[in-house]
Write a protein that holds these residues in place. Structure first.
Motif, mmCIF file in Angstrom:
data_model
loop_
_atom_site.group_PDB
_atom_site.id
_atom_site.type_symbol
_atom_site.label_atom_id
_atom_site.label_comp_id
_atom_site.label_asym_id
_atom_site.label_seq_id
_atom_site.Cartn_x
_atom_site.Cartn_y
_atom_site.Cartn_z
ATOM 1 N N TYR A 27 0.831 -1.211 0.000
ATOM 2 C CA TYR A 27 0.000 0.000 0.000
ATOM 3 C C TYR A 27 0.866 1.262 0.000
ATOM 4 O O TYR A 27 0.403 2.349 -0.312
ATOM 5 N N GLN A 63 9.367 2.653 9.389
ATOM 6 C CA GLN A 63 7.906 2.831 9.477
ATOM 7 C C GLN A 63 7.429 3.008 10.920
ATOM 8 O O GLN A 63 7.920 3.870 11.607
ATOM 9 N N SER A 64 6.514 2.171 11.383
ATOM 10 C CA SER A 64 5.878 2.442 12.686
ATOM 11 C C SER A 64 6.812 2.292 13.886
ATOM 12 O O SER A 64 6.445 2.700 14.984
ATOM 13 N N GLU A 158 4.431 7.457 0.280
ATOM 14 C CA GLU A 158 3.356 7.312 1.258
ATOM 15 C C GLU A 158 2.396 8.508 1.217
ATOM 16 O O GLU A 158 1.190 8.352 1.379
ATOM 17 N N ASN A 165 -4.477 7.845 6.195
ATOM 18 C CA ASN A 165 -3.840 8.674 7.217
ATOM 19 C C ASN A 165 -4.341 10.118 7.168
ATOM 20 O O ASN A 165 -4.501 10.762 8.213
ATOM 21 N N TYR A 189 4.848 13.390 9.709
ATOM 22 C CA TYR A 189 4.563 11.970 9.993
ATOM 23 C C TYR A 189 5.132 11.047 8.904
ATOM 24 O O TYR A 189 5.747 10.022 9.195
ATOM 25 N N TYR A 240 -0.275 -3.817 17.508
ATOM 26 C CA TYR A 240 -1.684 -3.605 17.148
ATOM 27 C C TYR A 240 -2.546 -4.754 17.661
ATOM 28 O O TYR A 240 -2.437 -5.135 18.822
ATOM 29 N N VAL A 258 5.744 -1.744 9.147
ATOM 30 C CA VAL A 258 5.405 -2.454 7.902
ATOM 31 C C VAL A 258 6.577 -2.568 6.925
ATOM 32 O O VAL A 258 6.450 -3.201 5.878
HETATM 33 N N1 LIG Z 1 2.316 -0.257 10.757
HETATM 34 C C1 LIG Z 1 3.085 0.622 10.127
HETATM 35 O O1 LIG Z 1 4.306 0.501 10.068
HETATM 36 C C2 LIG Z 1 2.332 1.711 9.436
HETATM 37 C C3 LIG Z 1 3.163 2.947 9.157
HETATM 38 C C4 LIG Z 1 2.825 3.602 7.857
HETATM 39 N N2 LIG Z 1 3.690 4.717 7.662
HETATM 40 C C5 LIG Z 1 1.368 4.065 7.852
HETATM 41 O O2 LIG Z 1 1.095 5.108 8.345
HETATM 42 O O3 LIG Z 1 0.490 3.405 7.345
#
Ligand SMILES: NC(=O)CC[C@H](N)C(=O)O
Length: 304
Positions: A27, A63-64, A158, A165, A189, A240, A258
């Motif tokens: 994605y 990423q997260s 992104e 988002n 972000y 999560y 991710v």
């Molecule tokens: N779980 C992730 O790593 C999501 C981070 C990704 N940048 C997002 O906002 O969708």
């Protein structure tokens, strides 16, 4: 004494040829280019020893995982005021879930789902003079590595596809839980998520959470009690709707992204990071989770 070098090499060997490796995130188009066969493990022991195997020094999109770093800086700025704007309960939902946010009047369940991290990003946009540059400097300082940088292509990729988002940010704005412009907060972000780091840099950056708030070169960035709270949030919310499973299988506070990275730690003992870009259905690295499960099972080192 445990032979960590042999243990992580055996785990890497056991898992590297697995046919089922999960699926790389698509994605965010730039992330879909990752090779599913890359796999690294790095362990930083707090007695100074470190161990690595495989692609532990190849940079990837954190990423997260960056949400823990932004949270720690926001907590350093705001202390307990931050909890007026974001809660500390597991969401039991995917990282990008939106309906709870509306039901709960714009207060995200926790700072590690996207909506919560966007509130944290808003705090940093208010507090930093030059948000992107100042945050990058903070990450370089805690990791003791001035070469860490954003991957601007990933951030742009992104941004272009970030409808979910943007929806979260607009919802937060409609509930008066975003002080800056949506575009400015999202720009910050997307860059924070696009930080590129290696397993080795990540383990060093997370040293302060295992070391009562003091980073690898001994500077106190957050208090010991703030570090304790961040570890609690990682344990309950870091994966999560798979946070229970990670606590059950691995038994350490940790955080996934991710890009396929995971960092986990045992306070006062070690930090361990893995990278293998294939994800399971919950968006967590499939092989990374298995590697960490094998590590804590074989060493009998977990918080439980
Ligand atoms: N779980 C992730 O790593 C999501 C981070 C990704 N940048 C997002 O906002 O969708």
């Amino acid at each position: 004494m445990l032979d960590f070098n042999t243990i992580i090499n055996n785990i890497h060997n056991n898992l590297k040829d697995n046919v089922v490796k999960g699926v790389v995130a698509s994605y965010i188009p730039e992330l879909s280019k990752q090779d599913v066969n890359q796999f690294g493990i790095y362990m930083q022991h707090m007695d100074g020893r470190s161990f690595m195997v495989g692609d532990a020094e190849v940079p990837f999109s954190i990423q997260s995982i960056s949400k823990v770093l932004s949270l720690s800086k926001a907590i350093a700025f705001e202390n307990n005021d931050i909890w007026k704007r974001v809660d500390v309960e597991p969401s039991g939902n995917p990282f990008n879930h939106l309906s709870l946010l509306e039901l709960e009047n714009g207060i995200p369940r926790n700072p590690l789902i996207n909506a919560g991290a966007i509130v944290v990003a808003d705090i940093l946009c208010s507090k930093f003079e030059n948000p992107k540059a100042d945050f990058l400097q903070f990450v370089r300082d805690i990791a003791n590595d001035q070469t860490i940088d954003y991957n601007y292509k990933v951030a742009e990729s992104e941004r272009k596809t970030g409808y979910n988002n943007y929806a979260a940010a607009n919802l937060l704005k409609s509930f008066n839980n975003l002080n800056n412009n949506v575009e400015d907060v999202m720009d910050f972000y997307f860059h924070q998520c696009a930080l590129e780091m290696t397993c080795s840099q990540l383990a060093k950056a997370f040293y302060l959470f295992a070391n009562k708030g003091k980073c690898i070169n001994n500077k106190q960035h957050i208090s010991s009690s703030q570090a304790k709270r961040i570890n609690a949030i990682m344990l309950t919310c870091g994966f999560y709707d798979e946070s229970g499973e990670f606590a059950f299988e691995v038994g350490l506070p940790g955080k996934s992204g991710v890009g396929g990275g995971i960092v986990a730690l045992l306070p006062n003992h070690f930090i361990i990071s893995t990278w293998c870009p294939g994800l399971n259905v919950k968006g967590n690295s499939l092989i990374g989770m298995q590697a960490l499960e094998q590590f804590t099972t074989q060493t009998n080192l977990s918080i439980f």
